[in-house]
Design an enzyme around this catalytic site. Structure first.
Site, PDB file in Angstrom:
ATOM      1  N   LYS A  33     -40.406 -28.145  52.336  1.00 30.44           N
ATOM      2  CA  LYS A  33     -40.306 -28.173  53.791  1.00 30.44           C
ATOM      3  C   LYS A  33     -39.227 -29.160  54.234  1.00 30.44           C
ATOM      4  CE  LYS A  33     -45.149 -27.147  54.914  1.00 30.44           C
ATOM      5  NZ  LYS A  33     -44.894 -25.916  55.691  1.00 30.44           N
ATOM      6  N   ARG A  69     -52.586 -18.980  51.697  1.00 24.26           N
ATOM      7  CA  ARG A  69     -53.087 -17.624  51.453  1.00 24.26           C
ATOM      8  C   ARG A  69     -53.335 -17.411  49.961  1.00 24.26           C
ATOM      9  NH1 ARG A  69     -47.919 -14.993  54.259  1.00 24.26           N
ATOM     10  NH2 ARG A  69     -48.275 -16.856  55.512  1.00 24.26           N
TER      11      ARG A  69
HETATM   12  N1  BES Z   1     -49.415 -25.284  56.220  1.00 20.36           N
HETATM   13  C1  BES Z   1     -48.396 -24.412  56.631  1.00 20.36           C
HETATM   14  C2  BES Z   1     -48.583 -23.900  58.062  1.00 20.36           C
HETATM   15  C3  BES Z   1     -48.538 -24.922  59.157  1.00 20.36           C
HETATM   16  C4  BES Z   1     -47.370 -25.108  59.865  1.00 20.36           C
HETATM   17  C5  BES Z   1     -49.647 -25.640  59.521  1.00 20.36           C
HETATM   18  C6  BES Z   1     -47.323 -26.023  60.880  1.00 20.36           C
HETATM   19  C7  BES Z   1     -49.608 -26.557  60.550  1.00 20.36           C
HETATM   20  C8  BES Z   1     -48.439 -26.750  61.232  1.00 20.36           C
HETATM   21  C9  BES Z   1     -48.334 -23.188  55.710  1.00 20.36           C
HETATM   22  O1  BES Z   1     -48.673 -23.416  54.396  1.00 20.36           O
HETATM   23  C10 BES Z   1     -46.929 -22.703  55.712  1.00 20.36           C
HETATM   24  O2  BES Z   1     -46.088 -23.400  55.225  1.00 20.36           O
HETATM   25  N2  BES Z   1     -46.721 -21.511  56.278  1.00 20.36           N
HETATM   26  C11 BES Z   1     -45.439 -20.914  56.323  1.00 20.36           C
HETATM   27  C12 BES Z   1     -45.602 -19.488  55.836  1.00 20.36           C
HETATM   28  C13 BES Z   1     -44.307 -18.809  55.495  1.00 20.36           C
HETATM   29  C14 BES Z   1     -43.652 -19.486  54.312  1.00 20.36           C
HETATM   30  C15 BES Z   1     -44.595 -17.362  55.190  1.00 20.36           C
HETATM   31  C16 BES Z   1     -44.949 -20.941  57.759  1.00 20.36           C
HETATM   32  O3  BES Z   1     -45.739 -20.838  58.687  1.00 20.36           O
HETATM   33  O4  BES Z   1     -43.748 -21.105  57.947  1.00 20.36           O
HETATM   34 MN    MN Z   2     -47.090 -24.102  53.235  1.00 20.78          MN
END
Ligand code: BES
Ligand code: MN
Ligand code: ZN
Length: 518
Positions: free
Chosen positions: A295, A369
């Site tokens: 990230k 997921r």
């Molecule tokens: N934990 C994150 C989602 C999240 C984002 C929670 C902001 C709280 C605040 C999740 O694991 C994630 O990274 N999701 C990605 C999915 C994508 C890679 C398909 C996202 O939402 O960008």
């Molecule tokens: Mn994630």
């Protein structure tokens, strides 16, 4: 001389030193102290003559028989001069009247949605009086409203201060007393239900607020065991990494394999009723760095709370168990830390789940997921739940769609969706249903495996995540999925939620399970 040589040889050949008994990856923990105590909640038939007095106001009428006539005249004049009408959310603070350190008039208005107005008023009072040293008397609630005020007060006075060491003030532990006609019934209602619910929310907020060097899969398990110690009707099962490898749980092991902290699957079962349990299956990523699909750095710290879904399942079951609800329910926490590292899984890897399905990991940041796939399959195969609810901080996309006002709800079955929506309305944690469409399943098809965990640039993001999870829930099991990524962290305080981890999900899940009907 010889001794020295041996020591040198040992130092040169042994693995990086870890003190005995210290788990892999552990540094020095920041604190051994607990959070400071909050005010105990009490009930009485009379307000104290001093301290802080709070009047809950539905209109301009001041509750009688509390103040002496001189004080009453002053307060009535203040109400008139300030044009205070008791509207929901309004307030008037008065000082220097009689022996009271402070008199607060708190508007609760009138009309429908009384529970919501009372809960919020309780929380507002708690937050206003957070730094006051005096005892508090709250006047103006009917006996059957008192437990709702108490719940709001408890939720609103939450604090997490165990890591403060400098300039730390000792907050007041003088009681907040709710004045009612029938103390016995108010107290019984609070103790039999509300107090346990507040405890559940507190556990969930604590777990979500704790940093990831304190809460990781093993310590999550230890904390939850502590919280459930001695609670009747509860059975806890924990799968460690060796057990999960034996069971071919490739997603739980895979997501955790870049971390020094091994994954865990924790199941907390409470049996207070009959029949198959309702399973609450939560995403428990104790830190989500994104893994190799790392990230960006801004805001990454918030990913310490990427286990909020798992935390809310154990919080809800704690509430149900401590209040001896006549239900069978289980909390399932799919716990892993998502880190980059030499052994981390890579984009493009293919992993297998408990049942043997294969997943192409297109993006290691779509890890929630993944862990839910194994958890769902394990629970369905081994417990045949009457219903299964996933709860997860799954996608940023859900926050873009719904902000912090609603969690995203996904369901195949309209009866489940309706019950979840009703539960949310009743407790003040609202959901908004978002679509599941056959095209979403198509989008998630992999070229070389059964399914892929992410589609490059794929939209709609929250629905695609839900479609993926649904692939690991057999169609005969009533299923709902709550995407709480927009609601689990409060950037600013509201009445019942101080800024920070909201504990979202404990109240709606508690309510849903109590009322669940096939
Ligand atoms: N934990 C994150 C989602 C999240 C984002 C929670 C902001 C709280 C605040 C999740 O694991 C994630 O990274 N999701 C990605 C999915 C994508 C890679 C398909 C996202 O939402 O960008
Ligand atoms: Mn994630
Ligand atoms: Zn995540």
């Amino acid at each position: 001389m010889r001794r020295h040589m041996i020591a040198l040889i040992l130092a040169a050949t042994s693995l990086p030193a870890l003190a005995q008994g210290v788990p892999a990856g552990s540094g020095v923990e920041p604190s051994t102290v607990a959070n400071t105590q909050t005010r105990p909640i009490a009930f009485a038939t009379r307000a104290a003559d001093d301290g802080i007095l709070v009047f809950l106001m539905r209109d301009t009428a001041l509750p009688t028989g509390v103040l002496d006539s001189a004080a009453e005249t002053v307060v009535k004049a203040a109400i008139a001069n300030a044009k205070f009408e008791g509207k929901d959310g309004s307030e008037l603070t008065l000082r220097g009247i009689g022996r009271h350190a402070r008199i607060d008039l708190v508007g609760i208005g009138s009309g429908s949605d009384a529970a919501d107005r009372l809960r919020r008023a309780g929380g507002r009072v708690a937050q206003q009086l957070r730094n006051e040293p005096h005892p508090v008397s709250i006047v103006g609630a009917a006996s059957d409203e008192a437990a709702t005020i108490a719940l709001g007060y408890s939720l609103g006075q939450y604090r997490f201060d165990r890591y403060k060491t400098v300039g730390k003030s000792a907050p007041s532990v003088q009681p907040a007393t709710i004045v009612v006609g029938d103390v016995r019934s108010a107290e019984a209602e609070w103790k039999s239900r509300g107090a346990a619910l507040a405890e559940g929310v507190t556990l969930t907020r604590d777990l979500s607020t704790e940093p990831a060097n304190v809460i990781y899969p093993e310590s999550f398990v230890a904390r939850v065991r502590e919280a459930f110690a001695g609670v009747p009707g509860v059975k806890i099962e924990v799968l460690d990494e060796a057990a999960m490898r034996r069971l071919n749980m490739g997603t739980l092991v895979g997501v955790g394999q870049g971390s020094r902290r091994p994954s865990r699957l924790m199941l907390v079962q409470y049996s207070g009723g009959s029949g198959a349990p309702v399973a609450l299956v939560g995403k428990g990523i104790t830190f989500d760095s994104g893994g190799i699909s790392i990230k960006p750095n801004s805001g990454m710290w918030e990913m310490k709370s990427d286990m909020a879904g798992a935390a809310s399942t154990v919080g809800a079951v704690l509430s149900l168990a401590k209040s001896r609800a006549p239900v069978n329910v289980m909390a399932v926490a799919a716990l892993a830390e998502n880190m980059p590292g030499g052994n981390a899984q890579r984009p493009g890897d293919v992993v297998r789940t408990y049942s043997g399905k294969t997943i192409e990991v297109m993006n290691t940041d779509a890890e929630g997921r993944l862990v839910l796939a194994d958890a769902n399959e394990y629970v369905i195969a081994n417990y045949r739940p009457a219903a299964l609810v996933n709860i997860a901080t799954l996608t940023g996309a859900v926050g873009n769609a719904l902000g912090s006002d609603y969690a995203g709800l996904f369901a195949r079955d309209e009866a489940v969706a309706a019950q979840m929506t009703a539960a949310g309305k009743a407790v003040g944690e609202e959901v908004w249903q978002l679509p599941l469409h056959p095209n979403h399943d198509k989008t998630m098809k992999s070229d070389i495996a059964d399914i892929k965990n992410s589609a490059e640039g794929g939209k709609p993001g929250a629905s695609l995540g839900a479609a993926f999870i649904g692939y690991f829930v057999d169609p005969a099991t009533p299923w709902a999925h709550l995407d709480i990524a927009g609601v689990n962290w409060a950037d600013s305080s509201d009445d019942v939620t101080p800024k920070g981890a909201s504990g979202w999900g404990v109240r709606i899940l508690d309510e849903f399970v109590r009322n669940w009907k096939r």
